[in-house]
Structure formats: C-alpha cells, structure tokens
Write an enzyme that holds these catalytic residues in place. Structure first.
Site, PDB file in Angstrom:
ATOM      1  N   SER A  85     102.151  85.095  99.332  1.00 42.28           N
ATOM      2  CA  SER A  85     103.283  84.615  98.521  1.00 42.28           C
ATOM      3  C   SER A  85     104.581  85.235  99.004  1.00 42.28           C
ATOM      4  O   SER A  85     104.595  86.380  99.479  1.00 42.28           O
ATOM      5  CB  SER A  85     103.064  85.009  97.061  1.00 42.28           C
ATOM      6  OG  SER A  85     104.183  84.657  96.290  1.00 42.28           O
ATOM      7  N   LYS A 109      98.532  91.988  97.263  1.00 44.72           N
ATOM      8  CA  LYS A 109      98.423  90.944  98.304  1.00 44.72           C
ATOM      9  C   LYS A 109      98.951  91.487  99.637  1.00 44.72           C
ATOM     10  O   LYS A 109      98.357  91.265 100.692  1.00 44.72           O
ATOM     11  CB  LYS A 109      99.246  89.700  97.907  1.00 44.72           C
ATOM     12  CG  LYS A 109      98.539  88.749  96.920  1.00 44.72           C
ATOM     13  CD  LYS A 109      99.401  87.519  96.680  1.00 44.72           C
ATOM     14  CE  LYS A 109      98.904  86.605  95.574  1.00 44.72           C
ATOM     15  NZ  LYS A 109      97.631  85.932  95.830  1.00 44.72           N
ATOM     16  N   HIS A 159     109.633  92.907  92.015  1.00 50.08           N
ATOM     17  CA  HIS A 159     109.612  91.461  91.739  1.00 50.08           C
ATOM     18  C   HIS A 159     108.934  91.216  90.384  1.00 50.08           C
ATOM     19  O   HIS A 159     107.912  91.851  90.080  1.00 50.08           O
ATOM     20  CB  HIS A 159     108.837  90.756  92.859  1.00 50.08           C
ATOM     21  CG  HIS A 159     108.999  89.271  92.854  1.00 50.08           C
ATOM     22  ND1 HIS A 159     108.377  88.464  91.925  1.00 50.08           N
ATOM     23  CD2 HIS A 159     109.741  88.458  93.639  1.00 50.08           C
ATOM     24  CE1 HIS A 159     108.727  87.205  92.162  1.00 50.08           C
ATOM     25  NE2 HIS A 159     109.554  87.178  93.194  1.00 50.08           N
TER      26      HIS A 159
HETATM   27  P1  NAP Z   1      94.604  78.817  92.516  1.00 56.64           P
HETATM   28  O1  NAP Z   1      94.522  77.374  92.109  1.00 56.64           O
HETATM   29  O2  NAP Z   1      94.972  79.834  91.467  1.00 56.64           O
HETATM   30  O3  NAP Z   1      93.217  79.208  93.200  1.00 56.64           O
HETATM   31  C1  NAP Z   1      92.746  80.520  93.283  1.00 56.64           C
HETATM   32  C2  NAP Z   1      91.289  80.422  93.713  1.00 56.64           C
HETATM   33  O4  NAP Z   1      90.734  81.728  93.827  1.00 56.64           O
HETATM   34  C3  NAP Z   1      90.391  79.647  92.720  1.00 56.64           C
HETATM   35  O5  NAP Z   1      89.650  78.688  93.433  1.00 56.64           O
HETATM   36  C4  NAP Z   1      89.481  80.730  92.175  1.00 56.64           C
HETATM   37  O6  NAP Z   1      88.185  80.267  91.852  1.00 56.64           O
HETATM   38  C5  NAP Z   1      89.394  81.647  93.367  1.00 56.64           C
HETATM   39  N1  NAP Z   1      88.902  82.973  93.000  1.00 56.64           N
HETATM   40  C6  NAP Z   1      89.493  83.884  92.183  1.00 56.64           C
HETATM   41  N2  NAP Z   1      88.708  84.982  92.082  1.00 56.64           N
HETATM   42  C7  NAP Z   1      87.611  84.755  92.870  1.00 56.64           C
HETATM   43  C8  NAP Z   1      86.449  85.491  93.170  1.00 56.64           C
HETATM   44  N3  NAP Z   1      86.241  86.708  92.663  1.00 56.64           N
HETATM   45  N4  NAP Z   1      85.539  84.951  94.032  1.00 56.64           N
HETATM   46  C9  NAP Z   1      85.719  83.709  94.555  1.00 56.64           C
HETATM   47  N5  NAP Z   1      86.804  82.945  94.299  1.00 56.64           N
HETATM   48  C10 NAP Z   1      87.733  83.472  93.454  1.00 56.64           C
HETATM   49  O7  NAP Z   1      95.590  78.953  93.761  1.00 56.64           O
HETATM   50  P2  NAP Z   1      96.941  78.172  94.075  1.00 56.64           P
HETATM   51  O8  NAP Z   1      97.766  78.031  92.842  1.00 56.64           O
HETATM   52  O9  NAP Z   1      96.598  76.983  94.879  1.00 56.64           O
HETATM   53  O10 NAP Z   1      97.683  79.256  94.984  1.00 56.64           O
HETATM   54  C11 NAP Z   1      97.281  79.494  96.326  1.00 56.64           C
HETATM   55  C12 NAP Z   1      97.840  80.836  96.784  1.00 56.64           C
HETATM   56  O11 NAP Z   1      99.270  80.760  96.794  1.00 56.64           O
HETATM   57  C13 NAP Z   1      97.498  82.012  95.884  1.00 56.64           C
HETATM   58  O12 NAP Z   1      97.309  83.162  96.681  1.00 56.64           O
HETATM   59  C14 NAP Z   1      98.747  82.177  95.045  1.00 56.64           C
HETATM   60  O13 NAP Z   1      98.906  83.494  94.543  1.00 56.64           O
HETATM   61  C15 NAP Z   1      99.811  81.867  96.072  1.00 56.64           C
HETATM   62  N6  NAP Z   1     101.128  81.458  95.558  1.00 56.64           N
HETATM   63  C16 NAP Z   1     101.266  80.830  94.366  1.00 56.64           C
HETATM   64  C17 NAP Z   1     102.529  80.435  93.935  1.00 56.64           C
HETATM   65  C18 NAP Z   1     102.725  79.658  92.661  1.00 56.64           C
HETATM   66  O14 NAP Z   1     103.829  79.137  92.444  1.00 56.64           O
HETATM   67  N7  NAP Z   1     101.709  79.544  91.829  1.00 56.64           N
HETATM   68  C19 NAP Z   1     103.641  80.712  94.724  1.00 56.64           C
HETATM   69  C20 NAP Z   1     103.461  81.332  95.964  1.00 56.64           C
HETATM   70  C21 NAP Z   1     102.203  81.695  96.374  1.00 56.64           C
HETATM   71  P3  NAP Z   1      87.925  79.211  90.644  1.00 56.64           P
HETATM   72  O15 NAP Z   1      88.278  77.876  91.245  1.00 56.64           O
HETATM   73  O16 NAP Z   1      86.482  79.381  90.354  1.00 56.64           O
HETATM   74  O17 NAP Z   1      88.833  79.622  89.535  1.00 56.64           O
END
Ligand code: NAP
Length: 257
Positions: free
Chosen positions: A131, A153, A139
């Site tokens: 991120s 991270k 932040h």
């Molecule tokens: P997301 O939908 O929150 O997906 C996270 C995934 O991690 C889910 O599939 C979850 O499994 C899996 N997970 C969590 N704990 C786990 C474990 N112990 N073992 C196996 N799998 C596990 O992600 P996203 O929103 O697409 O984001 C992608 C990335 O971009 C993340 O790193 C996020 O922090 C980063 N990001 C997000 C934003 C934002 O605006 N949200 C901005 C910048 C960067 P389940 O499917 O079973 O829940």
C-alpha cells in the site's frame, strides 16, 4: 515460452480474485493456483474449487504445500479491519482486528511465511501488493485498530527484498471497484504521488488495474526487482492517455523500497 505455475494468495480477496481470473485466461502462459481459506467463498466466486489450495498463511506448512511445483508467487493477503461494535450515528466508527488476524500476524508473519516457503521452494519471482503511505509511521491507517498495518507491511517488504528472490512490490493508492483498462496509470516512489498528486487528482486506482499490473509484472522483465507506488488518473481526465504499454510504465520504476 515455458508455462509457469503461479500461486496467488488472498485469491478470494477483492484484488486476488481478479488476478486469479486474469491468469486463468492466459492459458498458454500460466498455470494459476489460488491459495484461500474458504472453499465456500471460492465456490461462490468461481463456481468451482478446482485450481485452489485451501490453507492459511499463518501456518507455514500449508504455504509450503501450496507452493509445490510453482515458479512464481503473488502475495495478496492482508489483515482486514472490522468495525467495532455498533457504530453510533454521527460518531466515527472504531475498528478492530480479530485476535488471529492482526497486521502483525497476517501482514508480517503471514507474508514472512510465504517468502520463507518460496525461498525453500526455489520460487523465481514474488509479486507483492502492499500500500501507499508506508513512508509515514504516523499515517492514519496505522492507527486503525492500533494495528500499525503499514509498518508491518513495510517490514515484510524489506524482508522480501533481502531474501534474494526476484521481487516486484506494488504500492497502490486507494482501491476502487471500477472497470480496469480505461485509465492512465502513474507510477512513483516513496509516497511522492500521495503527498503531491499531479493536478491534485485523487490518489486512487481500480482493483482491476492493480490486478493487470500484477499480471504484467509476472510477464515483463522491466518489473523485476522494482518497487513502486501506483495511482490512476480519473477516467474522465481530458489529459489522460490510457496505459497499454506496461514495459514503458515499468521502465520508469526503480529497485529498492
Ligand atoms: P482483500 O479483499 O481485503 O483481501 C485480503 C485477502 O487476504 C482475503 O482473500 C483474505 O481471505 C486473505 N487472508 C487474510 N488473512 C489470511 C490468512 N491468515 N490466510 C490466508 N488468507 C488470508 O484485499 P483488497 O482490498 O483487494 O486489497 C489488496 C491489497 O491492497 C491489500 O494488501 C490491501 O491492504 C492493499 N491496499 C488496500 C487499499 C484500499 O483502499 N483498501 C489501498 C491500498 C492498498 P478471505 O477471502 O478468506 O477473507
């Protein structure tokens, strides 16, 4: 070209599922395998549990098994904060993480487990989605549920760079659920785009574009051993030239965090 087997962790997540789908469509290049926790969720999203390995990244043995026979790994796991209790109207909601789902456990130890297992398995290349915001310890995301999510991270990203495995580290801005392939993408470093976005544009990007950047990073040498921030110009920006040439985009990026 030799087919490569790629493990995508977080494959039932919002970006991970798009990456898995895109890799499935490139049948002559990739043999994709999704790593996910829930067979029900995989079945719901993909109407099949074929091409999935079910496991938990906090369990080193399950990651080791998932990586058997793979050449590449895409890390798309992340701790996810949940709203704490019933939000009070007019007040800011508070957030928390589950006891075994904190950023320290998922974003540090869970990613470290994946990197260690990848090294043991001789994986050639890891693409990790992190991120933007990681250069600022204060932040606001770090305060969510007192999780220090960006700090953990970043620690995992440093660990990846020091592992000696080829890496591509992608730091997207705020993720949007919007169509991909219709915007100009902008790359930067060290949160410069976040702190000073060109033309004051929103520092966001569709998940579908991030997923395409992941796929192109697996394909193109220009993305190897690079780390970069990425946002998109708004779709209706009159100055935008839609990004199609990913080699040229990656050529603007640099090694190291
Ligand atoms: P997301 O939908 O929150 O997906 C996270 C995934 O991690 C889910 O599939 C979850 O499994 C899996 N997970 C969590 N704990 C786990 C474990 N112990 N073992 C196996 N799998 C596990 O992600 P996203 O929103 O697409 O984001 C992608 C990335 O971009 C993340 O790193 C996020 O922090 C980063 N990001 C997000 C934003 C934002 O605006 N949200 C901005 C910048 C960067 P389940 O499917 O079973 O829940």
């Amino acid at each position: 070209m030799k087919m490569r087997k790629i493990l995508v962790s977080g494959a039932t997540g919002r970006t991970g599922a798009i990456v898995l789908q895109k890799l499935r469509e490139l049948k002559t290049e990739f043999i994709p395998l999704g790593l996910a926790r829930s067979a029900e969720k995989a079945q719901e999203q993909f109407a099949t549990t074929a091409e999935f390995f079910f496991g938990d990244v906090t369990q080193p043995d399950s990651v080791k098994l998932a990586l058997l026979g793979c050449q590449g790994l895409v890390i798309l796991t992340s701790a996810t904060p949940k709203i704490k209790g019933q939000p009070i109207p007019g007040e800011r909601p508070e957030f928390e993480f589950s006891a075994n789902g904190t950023p320290e456990i998922v974003d540090w130890l869970g990613q470290k487990n994946q990197i260690d297992a990848a090294k043991a398995a001789g994986i050639e290349h890891i693409v990790l989605v992190g991120s933007m915001g990681g250069t600022n310890e204060n932040h606001p995301l770090n305060r969510l549920g007192n999780g220090n999510i960006l700090i953990w991270k970043r620690k995992a990203e440093e660990y990846l760079i020091n592992s000696g495995i080829d890496y591509t580290i992608i730091h997207p801005g705020g993720l949007l659920d919007a169509p991909g392939g219709v915007r100009e993408l902008l790359v930067g470093k060290n949160d410069q785009l976040l702190n000073n976005p060109p033309g004051g544009i929103p520092t966001s990007i569709p998940r579908a574009d991030v997923a395409e950047v992941v796929v192109q990073s697996l394909r193109l040498a220009e993305a190897r051993n690079k780390s970069f921030d990425i946002i998109s110009k708004p779709e209706d920006d009159p100055t935008a030239v839609v990004t199609h040439d990913f080699a040229a985009l990656f050529a603007q990026t640099t090694p190291g965090l």
